[in-house]
Design an enzyme around this catalytic site. Structure first.
Site, PDB file in Angstrom:
ATOM      1  N   HIS A 274     -21.834  -3.834 -61.547  1.00  0.00           N
ATOM      2  CA  HIS A 274     -20.590  -3.653 -61.652  1.00  0.00           C
ATOM      3  C   HIS A 274     -19.441  -4.654 -61.096  1.00  0.00           C
ATOM      4  O   HIS A 274     -18.511  -4.706 -61.643  1.00  0.00           O
ATOM      5  CB  HIS A 274     -20.332  -2.336 -60.895  1.00  0.00           C
TER       6      HIS A 274
ATOM      7  N   ASP B 161     -12.323  -9.303 -60.426  1.00  0.00           N
ATOM      8  CA  ASP B 161     -12.917  -7.928 -60.677  1.00  0.00           C
ATOM      9  C   ASP B 161     -13.689  -7.943 -61.801  1.00  0.00           C
ATOM     10  O   ASP B 161     -13.837  -8.432 -62.581  1.00  0.00           O
ATOM     11  CB  ASP B 161     -11.607  -7.119 -61.107  1.00  0.00           C
TER      12      ASP B 161
HETATM   13  P1  ADP Z   1     -13.078  -0.440 -58.212  1.00  0.00           P
HETATM   14  O1  ADP Z   1     -14.406   0.021 -58.867  1.00  0.00           O
HETATM   15  O2  ADP Z   1     -13.271  -1.922 -57.601  1.00  0.00           O
HETATM   16  O3  ADP Z   1     -12.503   0.614 -57.143  1.00  0.00           O
HETATM   17  P2  ADP Z   1     -11.947   0.181 -60.750  1.00  0.00           P
HETATM   18  O4  ADP Z   1     -10.420  -0.182 -61.360  1.00  0.00           O
HETATM   19  O5  ADP Z   1     -12.730  -0.298 -61.559  1.00  0.00           O
HETATM   20  O6  ADP Z   1     -12.128  -0.521 -59.191  1.00  0.00           O
HETATM   21  O7  ADP Z   1     -11.928   1.626 -60.596  1.00  0.00           O
HETATM   22  C1  ADP Z   1     -11.086   2.101 -59.538  1.00  0.00           C
HETATM   23  C2  ADP Z   1     -11.225   3.727 -59.882  1.00  0.00           C
HETATM   24  O8  ADP Z   1     -10.589   4.619 -58.660  1.00  0.00           O
HETATM   25  C3  ADP Z   1     -10.511   4.261 -61.303  1.00  0.00           C
HETATM   26  O9  ADP Z   1     -11.392   5.399 -61.819  1.00  0.00           O
HETATM   27  C4  ADP Z   1      -9.072   4.813 -60.465  1.00  0.00           C
HETATM   28  O10 ADP Z   1      -8.606   5.681 -61.359  1.00  0.00           O
HETATM   29  C5  ADP Z   1      -9.379   5.265 -59.130  1.00  0.00           C
HETATM   30  N1  ADP Z   1      -8.292   5.136 -58.350  1.00  0.00           N
HETATM   31  C6  ADP Z   1      -7.946   4.047 -57.855  1.00  0.00           C
HETATM   32  N2  ADP Z   1      -6.845   4.274 -56.839  1.00  0.00           N
HETATM   33  C7  ADP Z   1      -6.742   5.524 -56.889  1.00  0.00           C
HETATM   34  C8  ADP Z   1      -5.842   6.355 -56.152  1.00  0.00           C
HETATM   35  N3  ADP Z   1      -5.023   6.040 -55.113  1.00  0.00           N
HETATM   36  N4  ADP Z   1      -6.125   7.835 -56.399  1.00  0.00           N
HETATM   37  C9  ADP Z   1      -6.979   8.345 -57.250  1.00  0.00           C
HETATM   38  N5  ADP Z   1      -7.837   7.440 -57.963  1.00  0.00           N
HETATM   39  C10 ADP Z   1      -7.814   6.131 -57.759  1.00  0.00           C
HETATM   40  O1  F6P Z   2     -18.322  -1.874 -58.172  1.00  0.00           O
HETATM   41  C1  F6P Z   2     -17.223  -1.306 -57.432  1.00  0.00           C
HETATM   42  C2  F6P Z   2     -17.596  -0.514 -56.248  1.00  0.00           C
HETATM   43  O2  F6P Z   2     -17.882  -1.440 -55.364  1.00  0.00           O
HETATM   44  C3  F6P Z   2     -18.507   0.621 -56.589  1.00  0.00           C
HETATM   45  O3  F6P Z   2     -19.839   0.133 -56.225  1.00  0.00           O
HETATM   46  C4  F6P Z   2     -18.125   1.370 -55.437  1.00  0.00           C
HETATM   47  O4  F6P Z   2     -18.520   2.600 -55.673  1.00  0.00           O
HETATM   48  C5  F6P Z   2     -16.819   1.364 -55.374  1.00  0.00           C
HETATM   49  O5  F6P Z   2     -16.390  -0.012 -55.804  1.00  0.00           O
HETATM   50  C6  F6P Z   2     -15.974   1.940 -54.310  1.00  0.00           C
HETATM   51  O6  F6P Z   2     -16.545   1.301 -53.025  1.00  0.00           O
HETATM   52  P1  F6P Z   2     -17.120   1.950 -51.673  1.00  0.00           P
HETATM   53  O7  F6P Z   2     -18.301   2.775 -52.457  1.00  0.00           O
HETATM   54  O8  F6P Z   2     -17.312   1.047 -50.890  1.00  0.00           O
HETATM   55  O9  F6P Z   2     -16.139   3.067 -51.413  1.00  0.00           O
END
Ligand code: ADP
Ligand code: F6P
Length: 542
Positions: free
Chosen positions: A175, A387
């Site tokens: 991912h 990202d």
């Molecule tokens: P990562 O996997 O690195 O966290 P992504 O942007 O791909 O980054 O996914 C983040 C996910 O977490 C999204 O589905 C988003 O809606 C959720 N998210 C991020 N910040 C918040 C928050 N403050 N409250 C609720 N959901 C959140």
């Molecule tokens: O790929 C994004 C990611 O690292 C996922 O593997 C993971 O679930 C998410 O971000 C949130 O991070 P964590 O599991 O360390 O809270």
């Protein structure tokens, strides 16, 4: 509801394996409770897997083993698949999850090697926990199932599963980004990791760039691996096994987001947010509080906008929502302090009666509240330094049912190149460019915004999470085709292939590249003198 596994001809069940389950168990005064996990993997996979059968194996986010099984059993009852937990001790959480996964692989894979803490003990525990996950799968999987492992925490599990006797086909999806050879080779355990990954039958990446980086690492660090380029996927032969590798950009459940965003309660909540901001332009950032997300850089860009364009003051507000993440890791603690200091400096510099430039929300928002912000926003500002994909960018577009908003997105997120035809693409390190993009978005006509958002919504709708799942499952060779001991590359006139081996004619040479159709292949190598020479053509003329 379409059964994606059946469509992809998986005979048995799909067993998803990830470090985190889609739910976590958190202690509360009244006893432990089940909550939704945050992060892209959990959000996307849970949405895509709704109504699908199978098993999801992972960690429930706690070291406690009490009450886990009954709570997971209850959470499984409202799902079409079963949740099965792998427990981690405090020591494993510190050295496997926080340590190897998030103090080494996470920064390295995001091109930030100076943030890595290459602690040797972390590697020991990483191997041990991967074996633990492998064993958990072996207790569940039958030969007819398909095992789908997710993300960088579990790169050694194919090896572990095979040692534990699993014969079902197994795939891996990363991912996060995959770094180029100059970065990856800094990892002390680079070779065992590459070799372990090639024990999977299929490996998926978010972008072509990541897939190309992986091939580059094989060429440099594991020249015995033979890469056969093909369309749409490549094949790698190594140690008697073949692995399909390809690009599968992840998506979201577009229909679900759109449907929820259209609900009257969300519309009312969104209108209330806009009313409270007195009609200012609302710029929205939503992230896990992670240094890869470029939050300090974003705040500095917003400050530059206010400095450069005084007329914007009093009329534009940045709402930055962050969900706390990995708080036990020092880099994350520093980041929180840095972000909070910047927010207070900007507010100190510009606040006027009735207007606060930055609204900072430090908590996990519920789905309704998040959707209300997405709908209320005029500008989605998604500027990670690096990202894998970034699902926030896609969620913002899906929720923009009025097509009023503008998306500004980093060129270094997987979502950047994918959404470039409708978004404004920026380099997050270029504060001037980001400030100008914000200014441009505030000046854009309603018609242009609609045109751009409609293009974006079409892309997000088409490349949704269901398509991602289907295309990955379809790319995995069936069990019969994968584990051949003598997996030789067929000579095919239509493929372009690359291979590396030592050449007896060129002592010290590690590279022989063969390209184009067999009858037309020049062969060349690098001599001890470091000069590139054509060794021969297939016809025999050197
Ligand atoms: P990562 O996997 O690195 O966290 P992504 O942007 O791909 O980054 O996914 C983040 C996910 O977490 C999204 O589905 C988003 O809606 C959720 N998210 C991020 N910040 C918040 C928050 N403050 N409250 C609720 N959901 C959140
Ligand atoms: O790929 C994004 C990611 O690292 C996922 O593997 C993971 O679930 C998410 O971000 C949130 O991070 P964590 O599991 O360390 O809270």
């Amino acid at each position: 509801m379409t059964d994606l596994a059946t469509m992809a001809e998986v005979k048995g069940r799909v067993i998803n394996v990830s470090n985190r389950l889609p739910v976590l168990i958190r202690k509360h005064a009244g006893g432990p409770r089940v909550e939704r996990s945050s992060g892209g993997l959990a959000t996307a996979l849970e949405a895509g897997w709704r109504h699908q059968r199978g098993v999801w194996i992972g960690w429930a986010g706690t070291s406690s083993t009490q009450h886990i099984e009954p709570l997971l059993l209850k959470a499984s009852q409202s799902r079409s698949y079963t949740l099965k937990s792998v427990s981690l001790t405090e020591d494993e959480i510190a050295k496997f999850y926080a340590g190897f996964a998030n103090e080494i692989i996470w920064p390295l894979f995001h091109d930030m090697p100076s943030r890595c803490n290459f602690e040797p003990e972390y590697w020991e525990v990483y191997q041990r926990v991967n074996r633990k996950f492998g064993k958990a799968v072996s207790e569940t999987a039958t030969d007819e199932d398909f095992v789908w492992v997710h993300d960088y925490h579990l790169m050694l599990t194919a090896e572990a599963m095979r040692q534990a006797g699993v014969v079902a086909p197994m795939g891996f999806f990363l991912h996060t980004p995959f770094p180029g050879p100059d970065i990856f080779e800094k990892l002390p355990w680079k070779k065992p990791i590459l070799k372990a990954l090639l024990q999977f039958d299929a490996i998926g990446f978010q972008s072509l760039h990541d897939c190309t980086n992986f091939v580059g690492c094989l060429h440099r660090l594991l020249p015995e691996a033979v890469v056969e380029a093909g369309r749409p996927h490549h094949q790698v032969s190594f140690a008697g096994r073949r692995t399909v590798i390809g690009t599968f950009p992840i998506g979201i459940d577009f229909e679900e987001f759109t449907k929820q965003a259209a609900q009257p309660e969300i519309e009312a909540h969104s209108a209330e947010i806009r009313r409270r901001l007195s009609g200012d332009t609302l710029v929205l950032g939503v992230d896990r509080l992670d240094y890869t997300k470029g939050i300090p850089e974003r705040l500095k860009s917003f400050r530059l906008l206010l400095r450069k364009y005084p007329k914007q003051r009093g009329h534009i507000t940045l709402v930055q929502v962050v969900v706390p993440s990995r708080e036990e890791i020092p880099n994350y603690k520093h980041l929180r302090r840095e972000v909070e200091l910047l927010v207070s400096q900007i507010n100190g510099e510009f606040t006027q009666p009735g207007w606060v430039p930055v609204h900072y929300i430090h908590r996990n928002l519920g789905r309704e509240e998040l959707l209300a912000y997405y709908r209320a926003a005029d500008i989605g500002l998604v500027t990670p330094l690096k990202d894998g994909m970034n699902l926030v960018a896609k969620e913002f577009c899906a929720a923009q049912i009025d097509e009023r908003g503008v998306l500004i997105v980093s060129e270094f997120a997987g979502a950047g190149p994918e959404l470039r035809s409708g978004a404004i693409l920026v380099n997050p390190n270029d504060f001037t460019q980001v400030a100008e993009a914000l200014h441009e978005a505030t000046q854009m006509s309603a018609q242009e915004k609609r045109n751009r958002m409609s293009v974006l919504r079409d892309i997000v709708k088409e490349h949704n999470v269901q398509r991602w799942i289907r295309s990955f499952l379809l790319a995995v060779p069936s069990g019969d085709a994968v584990a051949s001991k003598d997996a030789a590359i067929p000579e095919s006139g239509s493929v372009v292939s690359f291979r590396h081996r030592r050449d007896p004619d060129m002592p010290g040479v590690a590279l022989i590249a063969t390209a184009l159709a067999p009858h037309d292949r020049p062969r060349f190598g690098i001599g001890r003198d470091a000069k590139l020479r054509v060794i021969s053509r297939a016809a025999g003329n050197d």
